[in-house]
Design a protein around this motif. Sequence first.
Motif, PDB file in Angstrom:
ATOM      1  N   ASN A 182      37.141  13.541 -56.553  1.00 38.58           N
ATOM      2  CA  ASN A 182      37.756  12.241 -56.775  1.00 38.58           C
ATOM      3  C   ASN A 182      38.872  12.104 -55.753  1.00 38.58           C
ATOM      4  O   ASN A 182      39.827  12.875 -55.776  1.00 38.58           O
ATOM      5  CB  ASN A 182      38.322  12.129 -58.192  1.00 38.58           C
ATOM      6  N   ARG A 183      38.739  11.136 -54.857  1.00 37.13           N
ATOM      7  CA  ARG A 183      39.702  11.011 -53.757  1.00 37.13           C
ATOM      8  C   ARG A 183      40.660   9.860 -53.975  1.00 37.13           C
ATOM      9  O   ARG A 183      40.269   8.789 -54.427  1.00 37.13           O
ATOM     10  CB  ARG A 183      38.967  10.790 -52.447  1.00 37.13           C
ATOM     11  N   ILE A 184      41.908  10.083 -53.613  1.00 36.99           N
ATOM     12  CA  ILE A 184      42.919   9.031 -53.541  1.00 36.99           C
ATOM     13  C   ILE A 184      43.275   8.919 -52.068  1.00 36.99           C
ATOM     14  O   ILE A 184      43.770   9.864 -51.475  1.00 36.99           O
ATOM     15  CB  ILE A 184      44.164   9.381 -54.380  1.00 36.99           C
TER      16      ILE A 184
ATOM     17  N   TYR B  16      35.730  18.978 -61.619  1.00 37.34           N
ATOM     18  CA  TYR B  16      36.212  17.784 -60.914  1.00 37.34           C
ATOM     19  C   TYR B  16      37.453  18.176 -60.128  1.00 37.34           C
ATOM     20  O   TYR B  16      38.369  18.785 -60.674  1.00 37.34           O
ATOM     21  CB  TYR B  16      36.566  16.675 -61.909  1.00 37.34           C
TER      22      TYR B  16
ATOM     23  N   ASP C  95      40.478  16.590 -57.952  1.00 38.77           N
ATOM     24  CA  ASP C  95      41.202  15.389 -57.548  1.00 38.77           C
ATOM     25  C   ASP C  95      42.003  15.716 -56.289  1.00 38.77           C
ATOM     26  O   ASP C  95      42.787  16.667 -56.276  1.00 38.77           O
ATOM     27  CB  ASP C  95      42.159  14.930 -58.644  1.00 38.77           C
TER      28      ASP C  95
ATOM     29  N   LYS D   2      44.345  14.189 -52.795  1.00 39.45           N
ATOM     30  CA  LYS D   2      45.186  13.078 -52.323  1.00 39.45           C
ATOM     31  C   LYS D   2      45.620  13.361 -50.900  1.00 39.45           C
ATOM     32  O   LYS D   2      45.926  14.474 -50.539  1.00 39.45           O
ATOM     33  CB  LYS D   2      46.408  12.964 -53.238  1.00 39.45           C
TER      34      LYS D   2
END
Length: 99
Positions: free
Chosen positions: A52-54, A95, A97, A99
């Motif tokens: 999950n990329r920001i 998952y 994450d 950033k």
Amino acid sequence: MKKFGFATVAASALTAAFLGMAAPASAAPSGPGNAQDTISDLQAQGYTVIVNRIGNAPLESASVVAVRPGQSYSRTDHSRPGDDLSTTLLNKTVYVDVK
């Protein structure tokens, strides 16, 4: 019929115990490194990694915000009639994450 009921309960308990022992959050590498290193390490340990990329920075320059456990799939059965029940882990997911 009682044997089948007991086997079903035993298989459910074994599966729950097996999945409860899995600790993918602790499988995350510690210390400095980039997101790509973390993802590669988790994949090398056999995890299916969902990222999950920001933002849109390359993974080589992104940092890991969190590693969360995902669904694990296992099968509990007899290899042959009369054998003990055994649980086989088919897939484990985390998952990541970034950033």
